[in-house]
Write a protein that holds these residues in place. Sequence first.
Motif, PDB file in Angstrom:
ATOM      1  N   ARG A 230     -25.031 -73.402  50.709  1.00 20.25           N
ATOM      2  CA  ARG A 230     -24.636 -74.814  50.701  1.00 20.25           C
ATOM      3  C   ARG A 230     -23.163 -74.994  50.399  1.00 20.25           C
ATOM      4  NH1 ARG A 230     -28.696 -73.763  52.138  1.00 20.25           N
ATOM      5  NH2 ARG A 230     -27.513 -73.998  54.039  1.00 20.25           N
ATOM      6  N   THR A 231     -22.557 -74.032  49.705  1.00 17.59           N
ATOM      7  CA  THR A 231     -21.128 -74.130  49.381  1.00 17.59           C
ATOM      8  C   THR A 231     -20.267 -73.341  50.365  1.00 17.59           C
ATOM      9  OG1 THR A 231     -21.301 -72.303  47.797  1.00 17.59           O
ATOM     10  CG2 THR A 231     -21.562 -74.546  46.925  1.00 17.59           C
TER      11      THR A 231
ATOM     12  N   LYS B 226     -25.195 -70.673  47.417  1.00 17.42           N
ATOM     13  CA  LYS B 226     -24.090 -70.025  48.132  1.00 17.42           C
ATOM     14  C   LYS B 226     -23.975 -70.562  49.556  1.00 17.42           C
ATOM     15  CE  LYS B 226     -23.542 -65.564  45.886  1.00 17.42           C
ATOM     16  NZ  LYS B 226     -23.578 -64.112  46.058  1.00 17.42           N
TER      17      LYS B 226
END
Length: 181
Positions: A111-112, A109
Motif C-alpha cells: 500500500r505504501t 508495504k
Amino acid sequence: MAILETIVIAFWAMLPAYVPNNAAVLAGGGQPIDGGRTWGDSRLLGDGKTWRGTAAGIVAGLALAGILNLVAADVSNAIGIDVPEFAPLAALGLAAGAMLGDILASFLKRRTGRQRGAMFPGVDQLDFVVVSLPLTALLAPDWFFKVFTWGVIAVVVILTPVLHVTTNVIAYKLGLKNEPW
C-alpha cells in the motif's frame, strides 16, 4: 525481577514468535496467499507470502514451544531462572500472530508502494511482535499476563530489532535471503 532474569524470560517467551518467519523463508514457495490478486496497481501481498510458508512457520513455532516445554524444568534448574512453559493457546498465539504480523506488514508495504524485499524500518523489525502479543493475550490471557510483565515487554521491544537485524544479516550471508534486512 533482575534485568538478566527479565532478558532470559523475554527471549524464551518470544522464541515461538521469533522462529516462524525464519521457518517460512526456508519452507516457502508455492501458492501465494493473495492468489496473484491486486489492489489498484499493486499486489495485495506478493509472491513472498505463501500458504506453505505460513503453515510451516506456524508449525515450527508450535513445535518449538512443545520442545521448550519438554526442557523448561531442566533449563530452569541449570540457569537458576524459572522459564515459563507454554500453554497451547499461548504457543498458537505467538506462532500464528508472528505470521499474521508479517502478512499485514507485507500488505502495508504494498500500500505504501514498496516492492517485495524493500526496507520498511520499524515495521520490518516489530511487525510480528505487534500482532503476536495481542493475539496471545486474547487467546491465553492468564498465561500472557503472568509471563509478559511490563519489563518483559520492554525487553522484547528493545531486543527484537537487534535480533531481527542480526539474523537477517546471517541469512543474507548464507544466501537464504536476497537482502540483509
